[in-house]
Design an enzyme around this catalytic site. Structure first.
Site, PDB file in Angstrom:
ATOM      1  N   GLU A   1       0.829  -1.203   0.000  1.00 23.70           N
ATOM      2  CA  GLU A   1       0.000   0.000   0.000  1.00 23.70           C
ATOM      3  C   GLU A   1       0.861   1.249   0.000  1.00 23.70           C
ATOM      4  O   GLU A   1       1.974   1.248   0.515  1.00 23.70           O
ATOM      5  CB  GLU A   1      -0.898   0.012   1.235  1.00 23.70           C
ATOM      6  CG  GLU A   1      -1.974  -1.028   1.144  1.00 23.70           C
ATOM      7  CD  GLU A   1      -2.944  -0.936   2.314  1.00 23.70           C
ATOM      8  OE1 GLU A   1      -4.041  -1.475   2.182  1.00 23.70           O
ATOM      9  OE2 GLU A   1      -2.611  -0.324   3.341  1.00 23.70           O
TER      10      GLU A   1
ATOM     11  N   CYS B   1       3.762   8.520   1.200  1.00 27.19           N
ATOM     12  CA  CYS B   1       4.327   7.559   2.140  1.00 27.19           C
ATOM     13  C   CYS B   1       4.575   6.252   1.402  1.00 27.19           C
ATOM     14  O   CYS B   1       3.630   5.620   0.940  1.00 27.19           O
ATOM     15  CB  CYS B   1       3.337   7.379   3.282  1.00 27.19           C
ATOM     16  SG  CYS B   1       3.798   6.133   4.477  1.00 27.19           S
TER      17      CYS B   1
ATOM     18  N   CYS C   1       6.837  -7.177   7.161  1.00 24.68           N
ATOM     19  CA  CYS C   1       7.993  -6.706   7.940  1.00 24.68           C
ATOM     20  C   CYS C   1       8.343  -7.765   8.986  1.00 24.68           C
ATOM     21  O   CYS C   1       7.455  -8.340   9.615  1.00 24.68           O
ATOM     22  CB  CYS C   1       7.673  -5.386   8.638  1.00 24.68           C
ATOM     23  SG  CYS C   1       9.085  -4.709   9.547  1.00 24.68           S
TER      24      CYS C   1
ATOM     25  N   CYS D   1       6.788  -5.410  15.505  1.00 20.33           N
ATOM     26  CA  CYS D   1       6.377  -4.473  16.565  1.00 20.33           C
ATOM     27  C   CYS D   1       4.920  -4.750  16.933  1.00 20.33           C
ATOM     28  O   CYS D   1       4.077  -4.966  16.056  1.00 20.33           O
ATOM     29  CB  CYS D   1       6.547  -3.036  16.089  1.00 20.33           C
ATOM     30  SG  CYS D   1       8.251  -2.661  15.633  1.00 20.33           S
TER      31      CYS D   1
ATOM     32  N   CYS E   1       1.896  -2.647  15.458  1.00 25.75           N
ATOM     33  CA  CYS E   1       1.931  -2.335  14.021  1.00 25.75           C
ATOM     34  C   CYS E   1       1.219  -3.391  13.191  1.00 25.75           C
ATOM     35  O   CYS E   1       1.500  -4.577  13.297  1.00 25.75           O
ATOM     36  CB  CYS E   1       3.378  -2.201  13.564  1.00 25.75           C
ATOM     37  SG  CYS E   1       3.554  -1.942  11.789  1.00 25.75           S
TER      38      CYS E   1
ATOM     39  N   GLY F   1       7.240  -2.056   6.005  1.00 25.37           N
ATOM     40  CA  GLY F   1       8.612  -2.553   6.005  1.00 25.37           C
ATOM     41  C   GLY F   1       9.604  -1.684   6.744  1.00 25.37           C
ATOM     42  O   GLY F   1       9.327  -0.532   7.062  1.00 25.37           O
ATOM     43  N   GLU F   2      10.759  -2.272   7.022  1.00 27.24           N
ATOM     44  CA  GLU F   2      11.830  -1.567   7.725  1.00 27.24           C
ATOM     45  C   GLU F   2      12.935  -1.256   6.708  1.00 27.24           C
ATOM     46  O   GLU F   2      13.624  -2.165   6.241  1.00 27.24           O
ATOM     47  CB  GLU F   2      12.346  -2.437   8.887  1.00 27.24           C
ATOM     48  CG  GLU F   2      13.632  -1.978   9.520  1.00 27.24           C
ATOM     49  CD  GLU F   2      13.668  -0.495   9.872  1.00 27.24           C
ATOM     50  OE1 GLU F   2      12.690   0.034  10.424  1.00 27.24           O
ATOM     51  OE2 GLU F   2      14.692   0.138   9.565  1.00 27.24           O
TER      52      GLU F   2
ATOM     53  N   SER G   1      12.161   6.690   7.994  1.00 23.86           N
ATOM     54  CA  SER G   1      11.872   6.298   9.369  1.00 23.86           C
ATOM     55  C   SER G   1      12.368   4.880   9.623  1.00 23.86           C
ATOM     56  O   SER G   1      12.145   3.978   8.826  1.00 23.86           O
ATOM     57  CB  SER G   1      10.363   6.367   9.598  1.00 23.86           C
ATOM     58  OG  SER G   1      10.036   5.823  10.854  1.00 23.86           O
TER      59      SER G   1
ATOM     60  N   SER H   1      11.654   5.614  15.185  1.00 25.10           N
ATOM     61  CA  SER H   1      10.471   5.198  15.937  1.00 25.10           C
ATOM     62  C   SER H   1      10.921   4.809  17.336  1.00 25.10           C
ATOM     63  O   SER H   1      11.384   3.701  17.560  1.00 25.10           O
ATOM     64  CB  SER H   1       9.819   3.984  15.246  1.00 25.10           C
ATOM     65  OG  SER H   1       9.310   4.370  14.003  1.00 25.10           O
ATOM     66  N   LEU H   2      10.772   5.746  18.260  1.00 23.04           N
ATOM     67  CA  LEU H   2      11.274   5.505  19.619  1.00 23.04           C
ATOM     68  C   LEU H   2      10.191   4.844  20.472  1.00 23.04           C
ATOM     69  O   LEU H   2      10.388   3.760  21.015  1.00 23.04           O
ATOM     70  CB  LEU H   2      11.733   6.839  20.213  1.00 23.04           C
ATOM     71  CG  LEU H   2      12.656   6.766  21.415  1.00 23.04           C
ATOM     72  CD1 LEU H   2      13.912   5.970  21.121  1.00 23.04           C
ATOM     73  CD2 LEU H   2      13.036   8.179  21.881  1.00 23.04           C
ATOM     74  N   HIS H   3       9.082   5.530  20.622  1.00 17.56           N
ATOM     75  CA  HIS H   3       7.885   4.951  21.256  1.00 17.56           C
ATOM     76  C   HIS H   3       8.005   4.558  22.718  1.00 17.56           C
ATOM     77  O   HIS H   3       7.069   3.981  23.286  1.00 17.56           O
ATOM     78  CB  HIS H   3       7.365   3.732  20.474  1.00 17.56           C
ATOM     79  CG  HIS H   3       7.099   3.975  19.022  1.00 17.56           C
ATOM     80  ND1 HIS H   3       6.648   5.176  18.529  1.00 17.56           N
ATOM     81  CD2 HIS H   3       7.219   3.162  17.934  1.00 17.56           C
ATOM     82  CE1 HIS H   3       6.507   5.087  17.220  1.00 17.56           C
ATOM     83  NE2 HIS H   3       6.852   3.889  16.839  1.00 17.56           N
TER      84      HIS H   3
ATOM     85  N   ASN I   1      -3.313   4.212  16.061  1.00 14.49           N
ATOM     86  CA  ASN I   1      -4.454   3.796  15.245  1.00 14.49           C
ATOM     87  C   ASN I   1      -4.797   2.355  15.581  1.00 14.49           C
ATOM     88  O   ASN I   1      -4.043   1.453  15.250  1.00 14.49           O
ATOM     89  CB  ASN I   1      -4.099   3.868  13.757  1.00 14.49           C
ATOM     90  CG  ASN I   1      -4.290   5.256  13.220  1.00 14.49           C
ATOM     91  OD1 ASN I   1      -5.399   5.784  13.220  1.00 14.49           O
ATOM     92  ND2 ASN I   1      -3.208   5.855  12.777  1.00 14.49           N
TER      93      ASN I   1
ATOM     94  N   CYS J   1       0.028   5.915   8.214  1.00 19.05           N
ATOM     95  CA  CYS J   1       1.274   5.175   8.125  1.00 19.05           C
ATOM     96  C   CYS J   1       1.315   4.220   9.302  1.00 19.05           C
ATOM     97  O   CYS J   1       0.873   4.525  10.390  1.00 19.05           O
ATOM     98  CB  CYS J   1       2.467   6.111   8.202  1.00 19.05           C
ATOM     99  SG  CYS J   1       2.658   7.112   6.750  1.00 19.05           S
TER     100      CYS J   1
HETATM  101  N1  SAH Z   1       9.674   0.425   9.820  1.00 20.87           N
HETATM  102  C1  SAH Z   1       9.825   1.821   9.943  1.00 20.87           C
HETATM  103  C2  SAH Z   1       8.955   2.622   9.012  1.00 20.87           C
HETATM  104  C3  SAH Z   1       7.526   2.169   8.824  1.00 20.87           C
HETATM  105  S1  SAH Z   1       6.423   2.370  10.184  1.00 20.87           S
HETATM  106  C4  SAH Z   1       9.618   2.251  11.386  1.00 20.87           C
HETATM  107  O1  SAH Z   1       9.179   1.436  12.176  1.00 20.87           O
HETATM  108  O2  SAH Z   1       9.943   3.386  11.697  1.00 20.87           O
HETATM  109  C5  SAH Z   1       6.046   4.096  10.163  1.00 20.87           C
HETATM  110  C6  SAH Z   1       5.583   4.627  11.504  1.00 20.87           C
HETATM  111  O3  SAH Z   1       4.251   4.190  11.820  1.00 20.87           O
HETATM  112  C7  SAH Z   1       6.453   4.170  12.665  1.00 20.87           C
HETATM  113  O4  SAH Z   1       6.769   5.237  13.500  1.00 20.87           O
HETATM  114  C8  SAH Z   1       5.553   3.176  13.326  1.00 20.87           C
HETATM  115  O5  SAH Z   1       5.940   2.976  14.658  1.00 20.87           O
HETATM  116  C9  SAH Z   1       4.192   3.817  13.189  1.00 20.87           C
HETATM  117  N2  SAH Z   1       3.082   2.917  13.482  1.00 20.87           N
HETATM  118  C10 SAH Z   1       3.067   1.572  13.441  1.00 20.87           C
HETATM  119  N3  SAH Z   1       1.861   1.088  13.811  1.00 20.87           N
HETATM  120  C11 SAH Z   1       1.083   2.151  14.083  1.00 20.87           C
HETATM  121  C12 SAH Z   1      -0.278   2.301  14.510  1.00 20.87           C
HETATM  122  N4  SAH Z   1      -1.065   1.265  14.689  1.00 20.87           N
HETATM  123  N5  SAH Z   1      -0.732   3.562  14.714  1.00 20.87           N
HETATM  124  C13 SAH Z   1       0.059   4.622  14.479  1.00 20.87           C
HETATM  125  N6  SAH Z   1       1.330   4.552  14.077  1.00 20.87           N
HETATM  126  C14 SAH Z   1       1.852   3.330  13.881  1.00 20.87           C
HETATM  127 FE1  SF4 Z   2       8.131  -3.053  10.860  1.00 19.84          FE
HETATM  128 FE2  SF4 Z   2       8.106  -0.412  11.366  1.00 19.84          FE
HETATM  129 FE3  SF4 Z   2       5.890  -1.917  11.689  1.00 19.84          FE
HETATM  130 FE4  SF4 Z   2       7.919  -2.191  13.371  1.00 19.84          FE
HETATM  131  S1  SF4 Z   2       6.672  -0.325  13.080  1.00 19.84           S
HETATM  132  S2  SF4 Z   2       6.756  -3.857  12.437  1.00 19.84           S
HETATM  133  S3  SF4 Z   2       9.652  -1.899  12.009  1.00 19.84           S
HETATM  134  S4  SF4 Z   2       6.937  -1.506   9.776  1.00 19.84           S
END
Ligand code: SAH
Ligand code: SF4
Length: 352
Positions: free
Chosen positions: A92, A105, A112, A116, A119, A168-169, A200, A222-224, A301, A344
């Site tokens: 997508e 985006c 991936c 996480c 995600c 993807g990463e 990212s 992506s620190l979180h 989300n 995203c």
């Molecule tokens: N793999 C990379 C880039 C893709 S994810 C990464 O992890 O940074 C892009 C962003 O969307 C990241 O910051 C990710 O943590 C965030 N993300 C993942 N799941 C999400 C969700 N359910 N709601 C909001 N943001 C989310």
């Molecule tokens: Fe992969 Fe980024 Fe999603 Fe983590 S947040 S599973 S690294 S796409």
């Protein structure tokens, strides 16, 4: 045999190709402009090339785009495409418009492997890496859709920015990502400036500086979480590269290029990482490492099968206020395209 896509070959590869055909290398620039500046969809259009060369290109390569399987536009004009590549794999892509510009985006992998917990993409295993051409083609499809060929100037274009924040990463597919970002930012073609491209990563520490040096794009991490204990439970990769290791690399990158702020993405998860203690811990962490950073506080989300809940607006505001007071910009992202699951990090091909 299926013909190869010419999209994704860099200038050096095109030069080698023409040389091997006994053609003059000045044609590289012409071909490059047809593909990436004019968005040509057939070799016939390339009228300043000899018929012979056009035919040779035609016999060996395609300029075809991935198939658009589905397209949705949300109430807030967020645009989502489901794209299918030749082998049937789907990804997508999302366009998120702002007032007079916007970011596309793009994805770097099908699925991936990082897993996480919050995600949607991460709940789908890694199928394969995208090629450099497939990464570039995503943006070209967006340009096709919005009629932005030939490349408009940086100031007038609607598709002004690129964020590598789709499926993807990127640092697990770094070779193809480097190549793709260099094609996307090449001034003779698509010419999205490096300053307008943000990659990212979940924090594959040893690869961060290398990719940034080879592409010149901006970094988002992506620190979180404000400590390893929390981050370990959210992002399995933190057990391999922890916060300390990531921040050290971020610092190293910043020392080389003093002008660049790093964006830290921070997903606001109710009761998990959104307390005032977490905010204070985060501030300490960045001050200790002397990192100039801005935060993106991302509303979580929700998706079916995931138990996390978004933080309350009050908690988000309190968190943002603390960061602001400590000198960090911390805009709260407005969730976009929610009605079509287009944020995203929400991306997952519907058929999987
Ligand atoms: N793999 C990379 C880039 C893709 S994810 C990464 O992890 O940074 C892009 C962003 O969307 C990241 O910051 C990710 O943590 C965030 N993300 C993942 N799941 C999400 C969700 N359910 N709601 C909001 N943001 C989310
Ligand atoms: Fe992969 Fe980024 Fe999603 Fe983590 S947040 S599973 S690294 S796409």
């Amino acid at each position: 045999m299926q013909k190869q896509s010419i999209i994704g070959l860099d200038k050096q590869e095109l030069t080698e190709l023409l040389t091997s055909w006994g053609q003059k290398t000045f044609h590289v620039k012409q071909i490059w402009q047809w593909i990436y500046f004019r968005g040509a969809k057939s070799f016939d259009e390339m009228t300043n090339l000899s018929k012979d060369l056009r035919q040779k290109l035609q016999e060996n390569f395609t300029l075809s785009r991935p198939k658009i399987v589905a397209e949705q536009i949300s109430k807030d004009k967020t645009h989502k495409w489901l794209l299918e590549f030749d082998d049937g794999e789907r990804i997508e892509m999302v366009y998120i418009p702002e007032s007079d510009r916007g970011a596309v985006c793009i994805s770097t992998q099908v699925g991936c492997a990082m897993g996480c917990k919050f995600c949607h993409t991460g709940s789908q295993k890694l199928t394969r890496n995208l090629t450099a051409g497939e990464i570039v083609l995503q943006f070209m499809v967006a340009r096709d859709t919005y009629g932005e060929w030939p490349s408009p100037t940086d100031e007038t274009r609607y598709l002004s920015n690129i964020v590598v924040m789709g499926m993807g990463e990127p640092l697990q597919n770094e070779e193809n990502v480097i190549k793709a970002l260099n094609i996307l930012s090449d001034g003779d073609g698509i010419a999205v400036s490096r300053r307008r491209i943000t990659m990212s990563t979940c924090g594959i520490a040893p690869k961060i500086c290398d990719v940034l040096e080879k592409t010149g794009v901006r970094l988002a991490v992506s620190l979180h979480a404000s400590n390893d204990e929390i981050r370990n439970t959210l992002m399995p990769i933190n057990k391999v590269y922890n916060i300390e290791q990531i921040l050290k690399e971020a610092q190293k990158y910043q020392q080389k290029d003093g002008s660049r702020y790093i964006t830290f993405e921070y997903l606001m998860l109710d009761g998990i990482n959104d307390s005032t203690e977490n905010a204070k811990e985060l501030i300490e962490l960045l001050k200790k490492h002397k990192i100039r950073a801005t935060f993106n506080l991302i509303p979580f989300n929700p998706w079916p099968g995931c138990d996390f809940k978004p933080s309350t607006p009050q908690k988000v505001k309190a968190f943002a206020d603390l960061l602001n007071k400590a000198g960090f910009a911390a805009p709260v992202r407005v969730a976009r395209g929610q009605d079509i699951l287009a944020a995203c990090g929400q991306l997952k091909s519907a058929q999987k």
